[in-house]
Design a protein around this motif. Structure first.
Motif, PDB file in Angstrom:
ATOM      1  N   ARG A  99      -4.165   3.402   4.297  1.00 25.91           N
ATOM      2  CA  ARG A  99      -3.745   3.323   2.898  1.00 25.91           C
ATOM      3  C   ARG A  99      -2.344   2.733   2.799  1.00 25.91           C
ATOM      4  O   ARG A  99      -2.050   1.940   1.896  1.00 25.91           O
ATOM      5  CB  ARG A  99      -3.790   4.701   2.254  1.00 25.91           C
ATOM      6  CG  ARG A  99      -5.196   5.194   1.923  1.00 25.91           C
ATOM      7  CD  ARG A  99      -5.156   6.573   1.296  1.00 25.91           C
ATOM      8  NE  ARG A  99      -4.362   6.595   0.075  1.00 25.91           N
ATOM      9  CZ  ARG A  99      -3.827   7.690  -0.466  1.00 25.91           C
ATOM     10  NH1 ARG A  99      -3.979   8.868   0.133  1.00 25.91           N
ATOM     11  NH2 ARG A  99      -3.132   7.606  -1.583  1.00 25.91           N
ATOM     12  N   TRP A 100      -1.452   3.129   3.708  1.00 24.37           N
ATOM     13  CA  TRP A 100      -0.092   2.572   3.684  1.00 24.37           C
ATOM     14  C   TRP A 100      -0.131   1.057   3.885  1.00 24.37           C
ATOM     15  O   TRP A 100       0.633   0.324   3.245  1.00 24.37           O
ATOM     16  CB  TRP A 100       0.752   3.215   4.780  1.00 24.37           C
ATOM     17  CG  TRP A 100       2.230   2.943   4.662  1.00 24.37           C
ATOM     18  CD1 TRP A 100       3.171   3.740   4.094  1.00 24.37           C
ATOM     19  CD2 TRP A 100       2.933   1.773   5.133  1.00 24.37           C
ATOM     20  NE1 TRP A 100       4.417   3.157   4.171  1.00 24.37           N
ATOM     21  CE2 TRP A 100       4.300   1.945   4.798  1.00 24.37           C
ATOM     22  CE3 TRP A 100       2.537   0.609   5.785  1.00 24.37           C
ATOM     23  CZ2 TRP A 100       5.269   0.992   5.104  1.00 24.37           C
ATOM     24  CZ3 TRP A 100       3.507  -0.360   6.087  1.00 24.37           C
ATOM     25  CH2 TRP A 100       4.852  -0.151   5.760  1.00 24.37           C
TER      26      TRP A 100
ATOM     27  N   GLU B 150       3.767   4.910  -3.786  1.00 20.54           N
ATOM     28  CA  GLU B 150       2.675   5.493  -3.008  1.00 20.54           C
ATOM     29  C   GLU B 150       2.962   5.384  -1.517  1.00 20.54           C
ATOM     30  O   GLU B 150       2.674   6.309  -0.752  1.00 20.54           O
ATOM     31  CB  GLU B 150       1.361   4.792  -3.347  1.00 20.54           C
ATOM     32  CG  GLU B 150       0.836   5.092  -4.741  1.00 20.54           C
ATOM     33  CD  GLU B 150      -0.337   4.212  -5.119  1.00 20.54           C
ATOM     34  OE1 GLU B 150      -1.139   4.647  -5.953  1.00 20.54           O
ATOM     35  OE2 GLU B 150      -0.448   3.084  -4.575  1.00 20.54           O
ATOM     36  N   ARG B 151       3.535   4.266  -1.121  1.00 20.56           N
ATOM     37  CA  ARG B 151       3.875   4.090   0.298  1.00 20.56           C
ATOM     38  C   ARG B 151       4.904   5.113   0.754  1.00 20.56           C
ATOM     39  O   ARG B 151       4.801   5.667   1.846  1.00 20.56           O
ATOM     40  CB  ARG B 151       4.410   2.676   0.541  1.00 20.56           C
ATOM     41  CG  ARG B 151       3.348   1.623   0.750  1.00 20.56           C
ATOM     42  CD  ARG B 151       3.968   0.327   1.177  1.00 20.56           C
ATOM     43  NE  ARG B 151       2.963  -0.577   1.720  1.00 20.56           N
ATOM     44  CZ  ARG B 151       3.243  -1.724   2.320  1.00 20.56           C
ATOM     45  NH1 ARG B 151       4.512  -2.105   2.450  1.00 20.56           N
ATOM     46  NH2 ARG B 151       2.286  -2.486   2.795  1.00 20.56           N
TER      47      ARG B 151
ATOM     48  N   THR C 202      -1.313  -0.941  -2.315  1.00 22.75           N
ATOM     49  CA  THR C 202      -0.499   0.271  -2.361  1.00 22.75           C
ATOM     50  C   THR C 202       0.866  -0.023  -2.975  1.00 22.75           C
ATOM     51  O   THR C 202       1.543  -0.978  -2.584  1.00 22.75           O
ATOM     52  CB  THR C 202      -0.307   0.836  -0.942  1.00 22.75           C
ATOM     53  OG1 THR C 202      -1.571   0.980  -0.310  1.00 22.75           O
ATOM     54  CG2 THR C 202       0.370   2.192  -0.993  1.00 22.75           C
TER      55      THR C 202
END
Length: 228
Positions: free
Chosen positions: A36-37, A46-47, A42
């Protein structure tokens, strides 16, 4: 010849509470968060949140391995010393990379350091699931695997959650150095924007008051892991 635990189900690995299932769940969570990172969609916010979650899981997980699992592996496997030394070196390299990331928030090389850390974490997961953890399955029955899993979980729940490259990778040195840092790390996680002076006060308080309680839990967990 060992067989990787990666493709086995919960019954084959001793049940949901076994050390093998607990390890694999953490590994899967790390894989998901790292992917996800790295995803293009992203957002920066969020990161940042994902990074903090990854860091906290990486270090609590690794500390519990070094405190509970690898001493067991060195006792039961003729090549346990070499295997655990290699994984401990991976852990040290991850420690140093993530410490560099945390100390350099504005450095343009930060994203590349994060990717390097992710590569090392992924290699560490493969080494553990393909070579180290299968030896526990080969040696112990389901009940014993669940006992070790409970001991590992107890240490993981009270372990440091940030990089400390100078801390020993092996007990008793890691526990003696890591316990005060564990309490400090968890206070820092609750108050990430505290001033440096506030953090120093928190560390002093942790060293004086919190470490004793964490140490008691860790000693109990280690006794549980050593029972045969």
């Amino acid at each position: 010849m060992t067989t990787s635990i990666s493709g086995k189900n919960a019954v084959q690995l001793g049940g949901e509470g076994s050390i093998l299932m607990r390890q694999r769940r953490d590994h899967a969570a790390l894989d998901t968060m790292m992917n996800r990172w790295l995803a293009a969609e992203t957002t920066p916010g969020e990161r940042d949140a994902l990074w903090q979650d990854i860091v906290q899981l990486v270090f609590s997980h690794a500390f519990a391995e070094e405190t509970v699992l690898w001493p067991v592996l060195r006792r039961i496997s003729s090549d346990g010393e070499d295997l655990t030394a290699r994984v401990e070196q991976e852990h040290q390299e991850i420690n140093e990379l993530i410490a560099r990331v945390e100390k350099s928030p504005g450095d343009p090389r930060r994203a590349e350091w994060v990717r390097q850390a992710f590569t090392l974490i992924s290699q560490d997961i493969r080494d553990e699931e393909d070579e180290l953890l299968p030896r526990l399955r080969d040696t112990f029955g389901d009940h014993r695997l669940r006992q070790i899993g409970a001991a590992w979980e107890a240490v993981r729940a009270t372990a440091p959650t940030h990089p400390h490259p100078a801390v020993s990778r092996r007990p008793p040195g890691n526990a003696l150095s890591g316990l005060p840092l564990s309490v400090f790390d968890r206070l820092r996680d609750l108050a990430p924007f505290a001033s440096p002076a506030g953090r120093r006060v928190a560390l002093a308080a942790a060293s004086a008051a919190g470490a004793a309680g964490v140490g008691l839990l860790t000693r109990r967990a280690l006794r549980r892991a050593r029972r045969g």
